[in-house]
Design a protein around this motif. Structure first.
Motif, short mmCIF file in Angstrom:
data_model
loop_
_atom_site.label_atom_id
_atom_site.label_comp_id
_atom_site.label_asym_id
_atom_site.label_seq_id
_atom_site.Cartn_x
_atom_site.Cartn_y
_atom_site.Cartn_z
N SER A 201 0.80 -1.23 0.00
CA SER A 201 0.00 0.00 0.00
C SER A 201 0.83 1.27 0.00
O SER A 201 0.58 2.20 -0.79
CB SER A 201 -0.94 0.01 1.21
N HIS A 202 1.82 1.38 0.90
CA HIS A 202 2.51 2.67 0.98
C HIS A 202 3.38 2.93 -0.24
O HIS A 202 3.58 4.07 -0.65
CB HIS A 202 3.30 2.82 2.29
N TRP A 203 3.88 1.84 -0.87
CA TRP A 203 4.65 2.03 -2.10
C TRP A 203 3.73 2.44 -3.25
O TRP A 203 4.13 3.21 -4.14
CB TRP A 203 5.42 0.77 -2.45
N GLY A 208 2.06 6.91 -6.73
CA GLY A 208 1.04 7.82 -7.21
C GLY A 208 1.43 9.28 -7.04
O GLY A 208 1.06 10.14 -7.84
N LEU A 209 2.22 9.56 -6.00
CA LEU A 209 2.64 10.93 -5.73
C LEU A 209 3.89 11.34 -6.51
O LEU A 209 4.02 12.48 -6.96
CB LEU A 209 2.91 11.11 -4.23
N THR A 210 4.83 10.38 -6.65
CA THR A 210 6.15 10.74 -7.19
C THR A 210 6.50 10.05 -8.50
O THR A 210 7.44 10.47 -9.18
CB THR A 210 7.24 10.39 -6.16
N SER A 222 14.14 4.11 1.67
CA SER A 222 14.55 5.28 0.90
C SER A 222 13.81 6.55 1.30
O SER A 222 14.24 7.65 0.98
CB SER A 222 14.35 5.03 -0.60
N LEU A 223 12.70 6.41 2.03
CA LEU A 223 11.87 7.57 2.37
C LEU A 223 12.12 8.10 3.78
O LEU A 223 11.66 9.20 4.11
CB LEU A 223 10.38 7.20 2.25
N ILE A 224 12.79 7.31 4.62
CA ILE A 224 12.92 7.65 6.04
C ILE A 224 14.36 7.42 6.49
O ILE A 224 15.00 6.45 6.09
CB ILE A 224 11.97 6.80 6.90
#
Length: 390
Positions: A201-203, A208-210, A222-224
């Motif tokens: 889900s979070h990927w 969808g955003l990036t 890679s995000l945190i």
């Protein structure tokens, strides 16, 4: 009273996903009948024979050859009185055996019918068989997993199978609740593919955003930052600095005011941008201390962190014992078989092992008697190889 007492479940599934669902239902009080071929399910030889015992407690065993009229008639008699029917064949197979949804729902309109498959009952891939590691590859989970700039890796267990089993048990419970209101059964179409997509889900949201695909980061992300395993003088420690508050807790608990005041690390975006510098600093600090020294500071401060254990370590863990997270059940010829306990803990319905996992056909005779077969009829069907007894 357990929540599913007096609920009859026919479990025709094998391996992990379906048996997990059936075991959860059995733990919750259902009378679960494990329906197997005469030779048993094809994973019975695994783990030296311990596979089925670890996956099928609180079930009875019925062995049938559904290719024979006699075997099919036994199952149909059970269908007429059952509450739940579970199958995990490739779509179309159960219909050829004479127990598709259209047939059994007419025989028993109150029946909750759960179908588990690799890709679901619809869609261009529905005809394919489904396997957890193949789904891991197909949904992008493997591509997101592995060492930094290294090759992709399979997750070291069968997460999609186990999650599918848990979702299946929940879906059946919801359908039984709906039946209580409407009087009607319904079909649950559950696929490993859909569950796997849910796990990503979070990927999916990030893409969808990036428009970015996940980057393999080992135990990191890679995000945190910081979020990874760091070595110490003893046991490695996993640090989950998932927000700025945790970053402040980490620095304060470790007495590293200099990190907290360094503008390069002020926000998560800053820390991600300067990851190589920050992680090297944390690693150098951790290598000066033991895991216990660090955890004794971090855990009381409220930091999200943990020692990074092996399975052998966690099985000896005091918390594992206190929570009853692991079961040891003795089986003739096998000795103690260790398995994970049911994680559900209901205040008014304590889970317990009422039955050991059945041998192939262990309860065939008693189950057939319950649906009206005489001993002579049972003997004749056994002679005809339509059923198997222990």
């Amino acid at each position: 009273m357990l929540p599913l007492t007096d609920t009859l479940v026919l479990d025709l599934t094998q391996v992990i996903a379906g048996p997990t669902a059936g075991q959860i239902l059995g733990d919750m009080g259902a009378d679960v009948i494990k329906v197997e071929p005469l030779q048993g399910e094809h994973f019975r030889p695994h783990f030296g024979g311990a596979w089925v015992p670890s996956m099928n407690r609180n079930k009875r065993g019925l062995a049938l050859d559904l290719r024979t009229p006699g075997g099919r008639e036994v199952l149909m008699r059970l269908v007429r009185k059952a509450d739940v029917f579970m199958e995990a064949f490739t779509p179309g197979v159960i219909d050829k055996l004479g127990f598709g949804w259209d047939v059994v729902s007419k025989e028993n309109p109150r029946l909750v019918y759960a179908s588990i498959s690799g890709y679901g009952q619809t869609g261009p891939y529905s005809h394919r068989a489904g396997y957890d590691p193949c789904i891991q590859a197909e949904i992008g989970l493997m591509d997101a997993t592995g060492p930094y700039q290294g090759e992709m890796c399979r997750v070291g267990t069968a997460p999609i199978d186990y999650c599918t089993g848990s979702f299946c048990a929940a879906g059946i419970a919801f359908a039984l609740l709906a039946r209580h209101k409407t009087g009607k059964g319904q079909r649950l179409d559950l696929s490993l593919f859909d569950v796997g997509m849910h796990m990503m889900s979070h990927w999916i949201t990030n893409h969808g955003l990036t428009g970015e695909d996940p980057e393999r980061m080992g135990t990191s992300n890679s995000l945190i930052c910081p979020l990874r395993v760091f070595p110490t003088r003893t046991q490695p420690i996993f640090i989950a600095g998932t927000n700025d508050a945790f970053w402040r807790i980490l620095c304060t608990a470790l007495g590293r005011k200099d990190w907290l005041e360094d503008r390069r690390f002020a926000t998560n975006a800053d820390r991600v941008a300067h990851r190589s510098i920050l992680e090297a600093m944390i690693e150098a600090h951790f290598l000066e201390h033991t895991a216990d020294e660090l955890l004794d500071k971090l855990i009381p401060a409220g930091m999200a962190c943990s020692a990074a254990y092996k399975v052998s370590d966690v099985l000896r863990n005091a918390h594992t014992e206190a929570r009853g997270s692991v079961l040891d059940i003795d089986y003739p010829g096998l000795g103690p078989v260790r398995s994970a306990n049911n994680p559900l803990k209901l205040s008014d319905a304590p889970v317990e092992t009422r039955r050991k996992a059945p041998a192939v056909g262990e309860h065939t005779v008693e189950i057939m008697r319950e649906v009206g077969y005489s001993d002579s009829e049972i003997a004749a069907l056994e002679d005809a190889r339509a059923i198997g007894t222990a």
